[in-house]
Design a protein around this motif. Structure first.
Motif, PDB file in Angstrom:
ATOM      1  N   ALA A 196      34.694  52.969  56.726  1.00  0.00           N
ATOM      2  CA  ALA A 196      35.475  51.926  57.613  1.00  0.00           C
ATOM      3  C   ALA A 196      37.156  52.154  57.684  1.00  0.00           C
ATOM      4  O   ALA A 196      37.667  52.309  56.605  1.00  0.00           O
ATOM      5  CB  ALA A 196      34.949  50.513  57.233  1.00  0.00           C
ATOM      6  N   PHE A 197      37.522  52.084  59.021  1.00  0.00           N
ATOM      7  CA  PHE A 197      38.940  52.040  59.180  1.00  0.00           C
ATOM      8  C   PHE A 197      39.776  53.346  58.387  1.00  0.00           C
ATOM      9  O   PHE A 197      40.708  53.320  58.050  1.00  0.00           O
ATOM     10  CB  PHE A 197      39.843  50.773  58.505  1.00  0.00           C
ATOM     11  N   ALA A 198      39.060  54.482  58.358  1.00  0.00           N
ATOM     12  CA  ALA A 198      39.490  55.822  58.080  1.00  0.00           C
ATOM     13  C   ALA A 198      39.610  55.574  56.435  1.00  0.00           C
ATOM     14  O   ALA A 198      40.325  56.549  55.747  1.00  0.00           O
ATOM     15  CB  ALA A 198      40.573  56.295  58.524  1.00  0.00           C
ATOM     16  N   GLY A 199      39.274  54.440  55.752  1.00  0.00           N
ATOM     17  CA  GLY A 199      39.314  54.580  54.199  1.00  0.00           C
ATOM     18  C   GLY A 199      39.936  52.970  54.082  1.00  0.00           C
ATOM     19  O   GLY A 199      41.026  52.494  54.704  1.00  0.00           O
ATOM     20  N   HIS A 200      39.397  52.242  52.945  1.00  0.00           N
ATOM     21  CA  HIS A 200      39.776  50.912  52.708  1.00  0.00           C
ATOM     22  C   HIS A 200      39.302  50.609  51.313  1.00  0.00           C
ATOM     23  O   HIS A 200      38.365  51.044  50.601  1.00  0.00           O
ATOM     24  CB  HIS A 200      38.923  50.046  53.505  1.00  0.00           C
TER      25      HIS A 200
END
Length: 782
Positions: free
Chosen positions: A87-91
């Protein structure tokens, strides 16, 4: 105070018969038979969800279920769940207050089930409700209050107000469910000074804090008040203080040991995020409108259980001009008709000001004022003075505690009533009680008439009136029955209340949808859109490639399906996101609606260098992509599939995940974020850095991914002259890198990503997510 207890005997026929012995104290009633009665009531209320006929929708599935599924899948695969690439290119999951990583029920589910279904997640929620109710029973037994009253309180606590109407908010529900257990252990510890109950209270309070939600914060303030109250009202003040200090010290040690690291990480994430604090106007917009107090008597007056277009309470298209921003189910306060008919006399006759219940009465009043938010001065004072309040945007979340504390008050009045200690009303008190009971209906009729909704309001008014008639008749029967058949009287009271709450607060549009409507979040779903994307992403095209996808405009429950199914995605659903990423890409809270895709100057289109650097290869949309990005030209992103849910497009220019750059150019990242766009250069060979070293001629090199997990990435790189290994994963200060086992610095590259400088030769570069070490380093720099 003495009252009755349950006891038992065997009749001549050999059958066991439960009796009440009026000469024995209440504290002796046996816990487990009463708990069994409550469990049966719980089973009746919970069965629609436990059976799988319906599932808890909205945030429960759009946000929380994928968090649990990601946690479970990570544990099953032996991977760290502290960082998600989905999600969100990494979290940073470990710091996210809504990841449920530190929630014992969901952590246990994740450990025992590597791919939990929606039904399993719902069952965990309902079992948490059961636990909360059992805690209320235990609390009432500790307080020497009647078993029937304990059951009435437990029913309202678990199946009333927000606990029933806001099932989708897992963390808040759990925060309240822990509360009665802490009260029991605190009471024991304060009375005896023993370390063990103090430690237990501290650890359970720690789990409340680890929920990191507003309900948890308010529970902590209630518990602080409870401790102060108990110490201030102790028979002998200084001995009481000494006992309290001894017991509470163990609790503080246990609680702080549990919460320190996660809370520090969350505080640091708040500073990195899009919402480090909420201004007063933003928080007050989440206030409970005073008109919604009427739902305590008439739960379905405004149509909160139905479609949004049919809802006419504040705020809505009908009831305009409030300035509020809350969901239609947030103001539901119904605890049952019998509880309300008990609560009103308890208030009018002064019973709620008795010493043994006074603290809970004061707490209920203050919590109600807090929930009303901007409608009273109290919330402004709390906002300015109480630590933590500025982190949350909805004082209406306090309705969870209004229901919980209100149920305790109801239980106490019921205890006084069934034990013949409720004062007889004076004439004016009886008149006041009748007037108060009638006021809700009078207000409801007036509001319906004002907004031309009288026709729509007639049915919920009639149903509410019927339940109040049933409740009144039940109280009359119980009043006469409790002398000769006290157990039957108590069970009748419980049965009618349980039926009432199951009918009025049971599955509805706010808490239950057919499971088939959210099938995309089942781990074993056959959904064609997800099957197509998973098939395309199953095998990387090359050793340096890991393609990302974007799910946009597919519906409310879709954005975090990427976490359920292991799709590395550029968007998602989370009110807390990394500020840098949101500023660079326009990522908002959710991507369920097509209009929620906001582009930025740095990423003005899907046809942009930033989209390519993200490796965004597939875009699945609910509408034709030109309606989302009108700047696209024909064939910029070719349509490659059409499913029942989505148009699926491919970006042929998506860049590899890892690249080897031989040239570094200087760039002002803040200026690029503000003004954009990304420079027109070849990012396969050139990297933008804020402070690059002097230019030097370098021959091409190569880099390939040899291992990629959530929190550890290994890259094999080779070059004749050295250069930069560029990893198109999100830069974050808690990531560390090593070169052949020796630590090296990670540089922020191309505004959003990571790069490391390596010398000539062949090398192994490892990126690892180490949140504790990263947080300590961040704190040292401050």
């Amino acid at each position: 105070m003495s009252a009755s207890r349950i006891s038992g005997r065997r009749t001549r026929s050999g059958r066991a018969e439960i009796l009440l012995d009026l000469d024995r104290p209440v504290e002796a009633w046996p816990y487990w038979p009463v708990a069994a009665v409550f469990t049966l009531c719980w089973l009746a209320f919970s069965w629609p969800w436990l059976s799988g006929a319906v599932t808890i929708p909205w945030d429960a599935k759009a946000h929380f279920a994928p968090q649990v599924q990601f946690l479970a899948a990570s544990i099953a695969r032996g991977m760290s769940p502290f960082w998600t690439p989905y999600a969100f290119a990494g979290h940073p999951q470990i710091a996210d207050p809504q990841s449920l990583m530190f929630s014992p029920p969901f952590l246990l589910l994740a450990v025992v089930n590597g791919a939990p279904s929606l039904r399993a997640i719902d069952a965990t929620v309902m079992l948490s409700l059961l636990a909360g109710g059992l805690g209320v029973l235990w609390m009432f037994r500790e307080l020497d209050w009647h078993w029937g009253a304990a059951l009435i309180a437990a029913l309202g606590f678990c199946f009333g107000a927000s606990m029933a109407w806001r099932l989708q908010h897992f963390g808040q529900l759990l925060s309240l469910a822990y509360l009665p257990f802490v009260i029991v252990f605190l009471r024991r510890g304060l009375a005896t000074g023993h370390l063990l109950p103090g430690l237990a209270a501290g650890v359970i309070t720690g789990f409340i804090v680890l929920g990191r939600d507003q309900v948890g914060l308010l529970c902590v303030y209630v518990l602080i008040g409870y401790v102060i109250w108990q110490m201030a009202t102790a028979a002998a003040f200084w001995p009481g203080v000494r006992r309290a200090v001894r017991s509470l010290s163990a609790g503080m040690v246990g609680g702080l040991a549990l919460i320190t690291i996660p809370i520090v990480l969350t505080v640091l994430l708040a500073g990195q995020s899009n919402r480090p604090s909420i201004d007063y106007a933003g928080a007050a917009a989440g206030s409970l409108h005073p008109a919604l107090l009427v739902t305590g008597a008439i739960p379905h007056l405004f149509g909160a259980a139905g479609e949004m277009a049919e809802y006419w309470g504040p705020p809505s298209f009908t009831w305009e001009g409030t300035g509020l921003f809350i969901a239609q189910n947030m103001g539901q306060l119904y605890l049952g008709a019998i509880p309300l008919l008990l609560l009103i006399p308890g208030a009018v006759r002064g019973v709620l000001w008795d010493r043994e219940i006074r603290f809970f009465t004061v707490a209920f009043i203050l919590i109600t004022l807090y929930a009303l938010g901007g409608y009273t001065p109290f919330f402004r004072v709390a906002y300015e003075l109480l630590p933590g309040v500025k982190l949350y945007r909805r004082p209406a979340d306090a309705t969870f505690l209004m229901g919980g504390l209100g149920s305790i008050l109801v239980g106490y009045v019921a205890h006084r009533w069934v034990t013949w200690t409720l004062p007889e009303p004076k004439r004016w008190q009886r008149a006041a009680e009748i007037t108060l009971a009638a006021l809700s209906f009078a207000f409801a009729i007036g509001a319906a008439f004002t907004f031309a909704r009288l026709g729509r309001a007639l049915s919920p008014l009639a149903v509410a009136a019927l339940w109040f008639a049933v409740a009144a008749a039940t109280l009359v029967v119980v009043e006469n029955l409790k002398v000769i058949r006290p157990v039957a009287a108590g069970l009748l009271l419980v049965a009618v209340t349980a039926t009432d709450l199951t009918w009025n607060n049971g599955p509805n549009g706010a808490t239950a949808l057919p499971s088939s409507e959210i099938d995309m979040l089942e781990p074993e779903t056959k959904n064609a859109t997800l099957a197509f994307l998973k098939q395309r992403l199953a095998q990387p095209r090359t050793a340096d490639t890991r393609d990302r996808v974007e799910l946009i405009g597919l519906g409310f429950h879709w954005p975090n399906a990427s976490m359920t199914h292991g799709l590395e995605q550029t968007l998602g659903y989370n009110p807390v996101r990394l500020k840098l990423y949101s500023a660079a890409t326009g990522a908002g809270d959710s991507s369920g609606g097509a209009d929620q895709r906001k582009f930025t100057r740095l990423m003005p289109s899907y046809r942009s260098a930033m989209a390519d650097l993200l490796g965004l290869r597939y875009v699945a949309t609910g509408v034709a992509i030109e309606k989302i990005d009108p700047s696209l030209k024909p064939d910029d992103l070719p349509l490659i599939a059409r499913t029942a849910d989505a148009f699926i497009y491919e970006n042929p220019r998506a860049l590899p995940r890892v690249m080897f750059a031989t040239e570094a150019r200087p760039a002002d990242f803040d200026k690029l974020l503000a003004d954009g766009p990304m420079p027109n250069i070849d990012y396969r060979t050139t990297v933008l850095l804020e402070q690059p070293p002097p230019a030097a001629a370098r021959r091409p090199g190569s880099a390939r991914i040899t291992n990629y997990t959530n929190a550890a990435i290994t890259i094999d790189a080779e070059s004749p002259d050295g250069g930069w290994v560029v990893l198109n994963d999100i830069w974050h200060p808690w990531w560390f890198a090593s070169l052949d086992g020796v630590p090296i610095d990670i540089q922020r590259a191309n505004v959003l990503f990571r790069a490391v400088l390596i010398p000539a030769g062949r090398h192994l570069i490892t990126f690892s997510f180490r949140p504790v070490a990263g947080a300590l380093a961040e704190l040292r720099r401050r």
